[in-house]
Design an enzyme around this catalytic site. Structure first.
Site, short mmCIF file in Angstrom:
data_model
loop_
_atom_site.label_atom_id
_atom_site.label_comp_id
_atom_site.label_asym_id
_atom_site.label_seq_id
_atom_site.Cartn_x
_atom_site.Cartn_y
_atom_site.Cartn_z
N SER A 295 0.84 -1.20 0.00
CA SER A 295 0.00 0.00 0.00
C SER A 295 0.88 1.26 0.00
CB SER A 295 -0.96 -0.06 1.20
OG SER A 295 -1.99 0.88 1.06
N ASP B 196 -10.24 -5.47 -3.60
CA ASP B 196 -9.65 -4.47 -2.69
C ASP B 196 -10.46 -3.18 -2.79
OD1 ASP B 196 -8.04 -2.34 -1.73
OD2 ASP B 196 -6.20 -3.40 -2.24
N HIS C 275 -7.38 -5.96 0.54
CA HIS C 275 -6.19 -5.15 0.87
C HIS C 275 -5.46 -5.68 2.12
CE1 HIS C 275 -4.14 -1.35 -0.07
NE2 HIS C 275 -4.04 -1.08 1.21
#
EC number: 3.1.2.12
Lengths: 290, 290
Positions: free
Chosen positions: B158, B236, B268
């Site tokens: 991320s 996600d 995610h």
């Protein structure tokens, strides 16, 4: 009739699903109970065998989640490869409201010891043996989940290792095909954690525990073949403090098919568990895939 | 002179050691900084290559630890097999005392974005680029740890995927042999998380970020070969909300050796990361073992 399951969350992992469920647990006095269930991709087309994982002592529900979170990670890859479901129960009832149940990290909430309590304060909610061995199989069967309950095995860590060994050895129905444990409390009637738990949960105290809830005593009297694997770390402070006592179990298990491995310098943490996680899942797979 | 390291804890895992260190970080304005370092067993006899893992957005230090805890687990087995060290930096300075730094989960504490801040409020502490690329290699070299700094690679999740890609692509010295990312923020100048961070940290705002801190812009102008692997999940929510924008990166990277994989239904979470953890470590091992 078994209670209905409510799906709380679902995450895809290693091609399968990790699902969190909750339900109203009769065994735990009507409280809401959570469990996590990993279903491998193979369960889309056929019922899969199931492995129960019992977690160790935790002071709060949040801590429990953290520890569980970390531990679960290492189990999914070998479980996915072998096509095995894994069910993670909680470690105690939550919110029973018994006076003092939240005072200590090693007794009460987060520390149910996988037994059926008989003292007046705890008997109405702390029925973790019934919860794990009877209620959870019933609710997943009733929900139509793709699990083959004729193929069950059980493993766990620390207090959960105690749970896995005792539920396996004390089962009157040979419910589990195999048992394994990471750093289990092997002889709780002779260690402080076990003595405290038994005095608090059982009207007959340590004496009541001897025949039902002590792996070392149970293996002494056990008839027939057993399939047991145990790992512990020689760097584990709880081992050094005499809480685990694996040597007592080894001595009591003489002549039986039990593998107990001392892993040099490993401690009590999930780093130790993750290192040997695949070994344990693969051990159970030998029996569950038959 | 590089600051001295203080060993906070050590755990044996997969035959190696996971060590937590702290030191007084000049790059972070003299604050105490923590990092974790996995050293495989091979480091007992020879210097080993090193992989930097950059974590994602986290609201607090405790949350950061939880997420890190879970993520690290899946990396140790392939790192141990390949004889690779992994270093886990923190995601921001801790306790800089800047007004407002703890107000939001996606900016300030736990959200340093792996850049060197230039706004007056943040410039004196938020120098995460220098911390990761220069300071951490210096302190582990000065401490005599068995790591071969001529063989470095970098990956992350991320916000940390953004960090890995940008530190790799913007390096003037080809510091890293390869970069990979799980669900990275690929084009931060065009997404809410990135725009907010750049406006807060950089005097020149989003415009200042364009040439230095945006993987999509950097890959467009990059000369020479690259070694990049990216995975993201189609389930996600941050991907669906347009925070990640992997398609922009793919379009900008046309003709370059970049692998970007859309993994069906993964989200995610660390369940996604753990599923593909071994793939990523093995990808880096190809370049680090040469």
């Amino acid at each position: 009739m078994a209670a209905a399951l409510e799906l709380v969350s679902s995450n895809k992992v290693f091609g399968g699903d990790l699902r969190k469920y909750k339900f109203k647990s009769a065994a735990l006095g009507g409280l809401s109970a959570n469990f996590n269930l990993f279903l491998p991709s193979q369960s889309a087309t056929a019922k899969v065998p199931i492995l129960f994982y019992l977690a160790g002592l935790t002071c709060t529900e949040d801590n429990g989640d953290v520890i569980l979170l970390a531990q679960k990670g290492s189990f999914f890859e070998p479980a996915a490869a072998n096509g095995i479901a894994i069910l993670f129960p909680d470690t105690s009832p939550r919110g029973a409201g018994v006076a003092g149940e939240d005072d200590d990290w090693d007794f009460g909430t987060g520390a149910g010891f996988y037994l059926n309590a008989t003292t007046p304060n705890y008997a109405s909610h702390y029925q973790m043996l019934t919860h794990v061995t009877l209620e959870l199989p019933q609710v997943i069967e009733a929900a139509g989940l793709p699990v083959d309950l004729s193929r069950q095995s059980i493993f766990g860590h620390s207090m959960g290792g105690h749970g896995a060994l005792t539920l396996y050895l004390a089962s009157q129905t040979n419910q589990y095909r195999s048992a394994s444990a990471f750093a289990p409390i092997c002889n709780p009637i002779n260690c402080p954690w076990g003595q405290k738990a038994f005095k608090g949960y059982l009207q007959g105290g340590v004496e009541e525990a001897q025949d039902k809830y002590d792996a070392t005593e149970l293996i002494k009297k056990h008839k027939g073949p057993v399939n047991i694997l145990i790992d512990y770390g020689t760097g584990d402070n709880f081992y050094k403090q005499g809480q685990l006592l694996p040597e007592n179990f080894v001595a009591a298990a003489q002549g039986k098919d039990v593998t107990v491995r001392a892993q040099e310098d490993y401690d009590h943490s999930y780093y130790f568990i993750s290192t040997f996680a695949a070994d344990h899942v693969n051990f159970h797979a030998k029996f569950l895939r038959q």
